[in-house]
Design a protein around this motif. Structure first.
Motif, PDB file in Angstrom:
ATOM      1  N   ARG A   1       0.840  -1.209   0.000  1.00 23.85           N
ATOM      2  CA  ARG A   1       0.000   0.000   0.000  1.00 23.85           C
ATOM      3  C   ARG A   1       0.873   1.256   0.000  1.00 23.85           C
ATOM      4  O   ARG A   1       0.575   2.224  -0.691  1.00 23.85           O
ATOM      5  CB  ARG A   1      -0.922   0.020   1.212  1.00 23.85           C
ATOM      6  CG  ARG A   1      -2.022  -1.006   1.192  1.00 23.85           C
ATOM      7  CD  ARG A   1      -3.205  -0.606   2.052  1.00 23.85           C
ATOM      8  NE  ARG A   1      -2.860  -0.187   3.390  1.00 23.85           N
ATOM      9  CZ  ARG A   1      -2.614  -0.992   4.408  1.00 23.85           C
ATOM     10  NH1 ARG A   1      -2.651  -2.297   4.223  1.00 23.85           N
ATOM     11  NH2 ARG A   1      -2.337  -0.520   5.611  1.00 23.85           N
ATOM     12  N   ARG A   2       1.934   1.250   0.782  1.00 22.95           N
ATOM     13  CA  ARG A   2       2.818   2.417   0.805  1.00 22.95           C
ATOM     14  C   ARG A   2       3.409   2.683  -0.578  1.00 22.95           C
ATOM     15  O   ARG A   2       3.446   3.829  -1.044  1.00 22.95           O
ATOM     16  CB  ARG A   2       3.952   2.186   1.816  1.00 22.95           C
ATOM     17  CG  ARG A   2       3.494   2.146   3.259  1.00 22.95           C
ATOM     18  CD  ARG A   2       4.659   1.816   4.183  1.00 22.95           C
ATOM     19  NE  ARG A   2       4.231   1.721   5.568  1.00 22.95           N
ATOM     20  CZ  ARG A   2       5.034   1.389   6.582  1.00 22.95           C
ATOM     21  NH1 ARG A   2       6.308   1.111   6.345  1.00 22.95           N
ATOM     22  NH2 ARG A   2       4.575   1.329   7.812  1.00 22.95           N
TER      23      ARG A   2
ATOM     24  N   ASP B   1      -7.049   4.654   6.073  1.00 22.34           N
ATOM     25  CA  ASP B   1      -5.964   3.687   6.215  1.00 22.34           C
ATOM     26  C   ASP B   1      -5.448   3.648   7.646  1.00 22.34           C
ATOM     27  O   ASP B   1      -5.376   4.673   8.326  1.00 22.34           O
ATOM     28  CB  ASP B   1      -4.817   4.041   5.259  1.00 22.34           C
ATOM     29  CG  ASP B   1      -3.969   2.832   4.926  1.00 22.34           C
ATOM     30  OD1 ASP B   1      -3.179   2.415   5.785  1.00 22.34           O
ATOM     31  OD2 ASP B   1      -4.101   2.303   3.812  1.00 22.34           O
ATOM     32  N   ASP B   2      -5.048   2.451   8.096  1.00 22.33           N
ATOM     33  CA  ASP B   2      -4.556   2.306   9.468  1.00 22.33           C
ATOM     34  C   ASP B   2      -3.041   2.400   9.576  1.00 22.33           C
ATOM     35  O   ASP B   2      -2.484   2.236  10.663  1.00 22.33           O
ATOM     36  CB  ASP B   2      -5.025   0.969  10.060  1.00 22.33           C
ATOM     37  CG  ASP B   2      -4.485  -0.242   9.304  1.00 22.33           C
ATOM     38  OD1 ASP B   2      -3.785  -0.041   8.277  1.00 22.33           O
ATOM     39  OD2 ASP B   2      -4.760  -1.377   9.721  1.00 22.33           O
ATOM     40  N   ASP B   3      -2.365   2.680   8.464  1.00 28.91           N
ATOM     41  CA  ASP B   3      -0.907   2.774   8.468  1.00 28.91           C
ATOM     42  C   ASP B   3      -0.480   4.231   8.594  1.00 28.91           C
ATOM     43  O   ASP B   3      -0.909   5.088   7.811  1.00 28.91           O
ATOM     44  CB  ASP B   3      -0.340   2.171   7.184  1.00 28.91           C
ATOM     45  CG  ASP B   3       1.167   2.254   7.134  1.00 28.91           C
ATOM     46  OD1 ASP B   3       1.811   1.903   8.137  1.00 28.91           O
ATOM     47  OD2 ASP B   3       1.713   2.689   6.114  1.00 28.91           O
ATOM     48  N   ALA B   4       0.383   4.523   9.558  1.00 31.51           N
ATOM     49  CA  ALA B   4       0.789   5.907   9.806  1.00 31.51           C
ATOM     50  C   ALA B   4       1.518   6.517   8.612  1.00 31.51           C
ATOM     51  O   ALA B   4       1.359   7.704   8.316  1.00 31.51           O
ATOM     52  CB  ALA B   4       1.685   5.971  11.045  1.00 31.51           C
ATOM     53  N   VAL B   5       2.319   5.711   7.905  1.00 33.11           N
ATOM     54  CA  VAL B   5       3.053   6.227   6.746  1.00 33.11           C
ATOM     55  C   VAL B   5       2.080   6.660   5.654  1.00 33.11           C
ATOM     56  O   VAL B   5       2.219   7.741   5.069  1.00 33.11           O
ATOM     57  CB  VAL B   5       4.036   5.171   6.209  1.00 33.11           C
ATOM     58  CG1 VAL B   5       4.690   5.647   4.917  1.00 33.11           C
ATOM     59  CG2 VAL B   5       5.098   4.856   7.259  1.00 33.11           C
ATOM     60  N   VAL B   6       1.085   5.830   5.386  1.00 34.56           N
ATOM     61  CA  VAL B   6       0.082   6.174   4.371  1.00 34.56           C
ATOM     62  C   VAL B   6      -0.731   7.384   4.817  1.00 34.56           C
ATOM     63  O   VAL B   6      -1.034   8.278   4.010  1.00 34.56           O
ATOM     64  CB  VAL B   6      -0.834   4.965   4.096  1.00 34.56           C
ATOM     65  CG1 VAL B   6      -1.998   5.361   3.191  1.00 34.56           C
ATOM     66  CG2 VAL B   6      -0.043   3.836   3.466  1.00 34.56           C
ATOM     67  N   GLN B   7      -1.082   7.439   6.084  1.00 34.03           N
ATOM     68  CA  GLN B   7      -1.842   8.582   6.594  1.00 34.03           C
ATOM     69  C   GLN B   7      -1.089   9.892   6.366  1.00 34.03           C
ATOM     70  O   GLN B   7      -1.654  10.864   5.840  1.00 34.03           O
ATOM     71  CB  GLN B   7      -2.112   8.401   8.087  1.00 34.03           C
ATOM     72  CG  GLN B   7      -3.086   7.293   8.420  1.00 34.03           C
ATOM     73  CD  GLN B   7      -3.076   6.956   9.890  1.00 34.03           C
ATOM     74  OE1 GLN B   7      -2.467   7.650  10.707  1.00 34.03           O
ATOM     75  NE2 GLN B   7      -3.757   5.871  10.248  1.00 34.03           N
ATOM     76  N   ASN B   8       0.173   9.925   6.751  1.00 40.12           N
ATOM     77  CA  ASN B   8       0.964  11.148   6.588  1.00 40.12           C
ATOM     78  C   ASN B   8       1.159  11.493   5.115  1.00 40.12           C
ATOM     79  O   ASN B   8       1.023  12.652   4.710  1.00 40.12           O
ATOM     80  CB  ASN B   8       2.328  10.995   7.265  1.00 40.12           C
ATOM     81  CG  ASN B   8       2.220  10.952   8.770  1.00 40.12           C
ATOM     82  OD1 ASN B   8       1.262  11.451   9.346  1.00 40.12           O
ATOM     83  ND2 ASN B   8       3.190  10.346   9.421  1.00 40.12           N
ATOM     84  N   LEU B   9       1.483  10.486   4.310  1.00 47.65           N
ATOM     85  CA  LEU B   9       1.731  10.706   2.888  1.00 47.65           C
ATOM     86  C   LEU B   9       0.494  11.285   2.208  1.00 47.65           C
ATOM     87  O   LEU B   9       0.571  12.287   1.483  1.00 47.65           O
ATOM     88  CB  LEU B   9       2.125   9.377   2.239  1.00 47.65           C
ATOM     89  CG  LEU B   9       2.302   9.375   0.715  1.00 47.65           C
ATOM     90  CD1 LEU B   9       3.523  10.192   0.330  1.00 47.65           C
ATOM     91  CD2 LEU B   9       2.429   7.945   0.200  1.00 47.65           C
ATOM     92  N   CYS B  10      -0.656  10.674   2.434  1.00 45.69           N
ATOM     93  CA  CYS B  10      -1.879  11.100   1.758  1.00 45.69           C
ATOM     94  C   CYS B  10      -2.404  12.427   2.299  1.00 45.69           C
ATOM     95  O   CYS B  10      -2.891  13.259   1.530  1.00 45.69           O
ATOM     96  CB  CYS B  10      -2.948  10.014   1.886  1.00 45.69           C
ATOM     97  SG  CYS B  10      -2.564   8.519   0.969  1.00 45.69           S
TER      98      CYS B  10
ATOM     99  N   PRO C   1      -5.496  10.211  14.775  1.00 40.01           N
ATOM    100  CA  PRO C   1      -5.045  11.527  15.235  1.00 40.01           C
ATOM    101  C   PRO C   1      -4.153  12.245  14.231  1.00 40.01           C
ATOM    102  O   PRO C   1      -4.192  13.468  14.121  1.00 40.01           O
ATOM    103  CB  PRO C   1      -4.278  11.220  16.527  1.00 40.01           C
ATOM    104  CG  PRO C   1      -4.794   9.904  16.974  1.00 40.01           C
ATOM    105  CD  PRO C   1      -5.135   9.153  15.729  1.00 40.01           C
ATOM    106  N   ARG C   2      -3.357  11.492  13.464  1.00 41.36           N
ATOM    107  CA  ARG C   2      -2.475  12.121  12.478  1.00 41.36           C
ATOM    108  C   ARG C   2      -3.294  12.840  11.409  1.00 41.36           C
ATOM    109  O   ARG C   2      -2.976  13.957  11.013  1.00 41.36           O
ATOM    110  CB  ARG C   2      -1.564  11.074  11.833  1.00 41.36           C
ATOM    111  CG  ARG C   2      -0.475  10.559  12.731  1.00 41.36           C
ATOM    112  CD  ARG C   2       0.384   9.537  12.011  1.00 41.36           C
ATOM    113  NE  ARG C   2       1.495   9.088  12.833  1.00 41.36           N
ATOM    114  CZ  ARG C   2       1.412   8.129  13.737  1.00 41.36           C
ATOM    115  NH1 ARG C   2       0.252   7.511  13.921  1.00 41.36           N
ATOM    116  NH2 ARG C   2       2.457   7.766  14.461  1.00 41.36           N
ATOM    117  N   ALA C   3      -4.325  12.156  10.914  1.00 41.97           N
ATOM    118  CA  ALA C   3      -5.159  12.772   9.883  1.00 41.97           C
ATOM    119  C   ALA C   3      -5.925  13.961  10.450  1.00 41.97           C
ATOM    120  O   ALA C   3      -6.013  15.021   9.802  1.00 41.97           O
ATOM    121  CB  ALA C   3      -6.122  11.734   9.310  1.00 41.97           C
ATOM    122  N   ARG C   4      -6.477  13.828  11.649  1.00 41.06           N
ATOM    123  CA  ARG C   4      -7.215  14.942  12.240  1.00 41.06           C
ATOM    124  C   ARG C   4      -6.302  16.134  12.490  1.00 41.06           C
ATOM    125  O   ARG C   4      -6.670  17.291  12.233  1.00 41.06           O
ATOM    126  CB  ARG C   4      -7.856  14.528  13.575  1.00 41.06           C
ATOM    127  CG  ARG C   4      -9.032  13.614  13.440  1.00 41.06           C
ATOM    128  CD  ARG C   4      -9.955  13.654  14.663  1.00 41.06           C
ATOM    129  NE  ARG C   4      -9.289  13.482  15.926  1.00 41.06           N
ATOM    130  CZ  ARG C   4      -8.884  12.323  16.431  1.00 41.06           C
ATOM    131  NH1 ARG C   4      -9.066  11.212  15.723  1.00 41.06           N
ATOM    132  NH2 ARG C   4      -8.305  12.255  17.616  1.00 41.06           N
TER     133      ARG C   4
END
Length: 456
Positions: free
Chosen positions: A179-180, A204-213, A239-242
Motif C-alpha cells: 500500500r505504501r 488507512d490504518d498505516d501511519a506512513v500512508v496517513q501522513n503521505l496522503c 489523530p495524524r489525519a485529524r
C-alpha cells in the motif's frame, strides 16, 4: 521436513505446481526457492537434497542439459536449483511459462551475476501492467534484499505507464508495504484527487500512508474541494489525519472549527488546535477554564480537563480537583492526569481513587502516586492485593508496594507466588528471584525460605 522441501519432492515426482504451493502467496514462492536447496536446517553442505536423487530429479537435470521438454513443475525446481549453471539454463527456457514469473523475479536478486543478469532480461521482457500488479507483493519483499532494487524499479516504471485502475488493487492490499508503494506512486503521478487522498488518509490504518496522503491532499487542495478534504480529515479516526486537517484550517483561512478540537481525545490534535486558535489571535486558556468550571457538567469532554493542564498554570489545579468526582470515568482519569502534569499531588485525595470502579482512573492515580509510594501505608495497600479485589486494583497495589522497595516489596511478591493471576504471579516470581539476602533480618530470611520452598 519443511513445507518447501516437501513441495520440492512432490514437484520432482510430477505434481502440478498450483497443487503444490499457493501461487498467490509471496511467502510460498520464497519458501520454495529456499527449501529446494536444502531439506532440513542441519542439511550438510555440498550434499545433494534428496529430491535430486529421485527419478524425477535425475530426469530434470538430464532434460535440461539435453534441451528436452520440461514440465512447469520441473522448470520451477530448476529455477531454484543449488547449481547456478542449472538456474542459468532454466532461465533460458521460461518463455511460455507465465506462471513462473515470480521465480524469475526472485532470480533477479541471485548471488551469481550471470544468473542475475539473464533473469533481469527475462523479467523486463515479460513484465506487463497485469503481471506488475499481481507480482507487486513479492517484488516489494524482494526489494529488502541485497540487489533487490532492480525488480522494484522496473515494477514502478511499468505501473507508471499503466492505466490508473491497475493500482486500485494495490491501494487496497492487506500488505502494508505494498500500500505504501502504491500510494507513493499515485501521489508522484497525480493519480488521485485531493479528496480521494484525504479519504485514504482518514481510512488507512498505516501511519506512513496517513501522513503521505494527508500531506499530498493538503498540498493540492483548492477552494473548490476544500470542504470535502477538510471534512474527511477532521472526521478521521486517526489523530495524524485529524491533526493535519486542524493545522490546515489556518492555511485555508478557516480557523473557526479549530475551537471544536481543543478538547480532542488526542494530545497531538489538541496542540494543533491551540496553535490555530492562537494564530487567530485568541488565547485558548480561558476557553478551557470556562469549560471546566462546572464539575457536574455531564457533557464535559475528557480532553478539556487534560487540555487545561497542558496550557494552564499551577493555579488551575483548583478547577481540576472537583473533577475527580465527575460521573464520567474518562473525565476523572484525565483530571488525575492533568494534576500529575501540573505536578500537584494531595495524597489523601488521590489515594481514594485507587478504589475507583474505573480501571483508567486507578491507572492514572497509580502513576500520580508512584513518586510518593513510600508514604502510603503498607497494610492498606496489602489489603488491595486480596484475590477478591478487581484486577486493576490489585495491579495498582502491587506496583505501589514494589515502589516501596525493601522488605515491603518482598512481602508483596511472596504473597503473590501462588496467585491465580498468571501475570501478577510472574511479576512476583521475578521480583523474588532478583532479591538477594541482606543483613541479618529474620523476616527477610523467613520470606526467602518460603519463596524457595514454593519455587523449588
Amino acid at each position: 521436513m519443511r513445507e518447501g522441501a516437501r513441495a520440492a519432492r512432490r514437484l520432482a515426482e510430477g505434481a502440478v505446481l498450483r497443487d503444490v504451493i499457493d501461487t498467490s502467496d509471496p511467502s510460498a514462492w520464497l519458501g520454495l526457492d529456499e527449501q529446494v536447496r536444502a531439506e532440513e536446517w542441519y542439511f550438510p553442505p555440498y550434499v545433494a537434497p534428496a529430491w535430486e536423487e529421485t527419478a524425477g530429479g535425475r530426469s530434470l537435470t538430464a532434460a535440461l542439459r539435453a534441451g528436452g521438454p520440461l514440465t512447469e513443475g520441473q522448470l520451477a525446481l530448476a529455477l531454484c536449483h543449488r547449481d547456478g549453471r542449472i538456474r542459468h539454463r532454466a532461465l533460458g527456457r521460461v518463455a511460455g511459462f507465465p506462471a513462473l514469473l515470480p521465480l524469475v523475479a526472485v532470480r533477479c536478486t541471485d548471488w551469481a551475476q550471470p544468473v542475475r543478469d539473464r533473469a533481469r532480461e527475462r523479467f523486463a521482457e515479460a513484465l506487463d501492467a497485469e503481471a506488475a500488479a499481481r507480482l507487486a507483493p513479492l517484488v516489494r519483499r524482494l526489494a529488502d534484499r541485497h540487489r533487490g532494487d532492480f525488480a522494484l524499479g522496473l515494477l514502478g516504471e511499468v505501473l507508471r505507464q499503466a492505466p490508473g485502475e491497475r493500482l486500485a488493487p494495490l491501494l487496497a492490499s492487506p500488505d502494508r508495504p505494498v500500500r505504501r508503494f502504491a500510494y507513493r506512486l499515485s501521489v508522484e503521478e497525480g493519480l488521485l484527487s485531493p479528496a480521494e487522498l484525504a479519504r485514504a488518509a482518514a481510512r488507512d490504518d498505516d501511519a506512513v500512508v496517513q501522513n503521505l496522503c494527508a500531506d499530498a491532499a493538503l498540498a493540492a487542495v483548492g477552494e473548490a474541494d476544500a470542504e470535502e478534504v477538510l471534512g474527511a480529515l477532521l472526521g478521521a479516526r486517526s489523530p495524524r489525519a485529524r491533526s493535519a486537517g486542524v493545522t490546515a484550517l489556518r492555511r485555508l483561512e478557516r480557523p473557526g472549527p479549530a475551537v471544536g478540537f481543543l478538547a480532542d481525545r488526542s494530545a497531538l490534535v489538541r496542540a494543533c488546535a491551540r496553535y490555530v486558535v492562537r494564530q487567530n489571535g485568541t488565547d485558548p486558556l480561558p476557553w478551557y477554564r470556562d469549560r471546566c468550571a462546572d464539575p457536574g457538567d455531564p457533557a464535559l469532554p475528557p480532553g478539556a480537563a487534560i487540555g487545561l493542564a497542558e496550557c494552564g498554570t499551577h493555579a488551575d489545579a483548583a478547577l481540576l480537583w472537583p473533577l475527580l468526582d465527575h460521573p464520567v470515568p474518562g473525565v476523572r482519569a484525565r483530571a488525575v492526569a492533568g494534576l500529575r502534569a501540573l505536578d500537584v499531588t494531595d495524597l489523601p485525595r488521590m489515594r481514594r481513587l485507587l478504589d475507583d470502579p474505573a480501571p483508567g482512573v486507578v491507572g492514572e492515580a497509580t502513576l500520580a502516586l508512584l513518586p510518593s509510594a513510600g508514604l502510603l501505608p503498607e497494610p492498606w495497600l496489602a489489603e488491595r492485593l486480596a484475590a477478591g479485589r478487581p484486577r486493576w486494583v490489585r495491579v495498582s497495589a502491587y506496583r505501589l508496594l514494589d515502589a516501596h522497595g525493601g522488605v515491603a516489596r518482598l512481602r508483596a511478591a511472596v504473597a503473590l507466588l501462588g496467585d491465580t493471576d498468571e501475570r501478577l504471579r510472574t511479576r512476583a516470581e521475578l521480583a523474588v528471584r532478583r532479591t538477594r539476602p541482606w543483613g541479618a533480618d529474620a523476616e527477610v530470611a523467613e520470606l526467602l525460605g518460603r519463596a524457595r520452598a514454593h519455587l523449588g
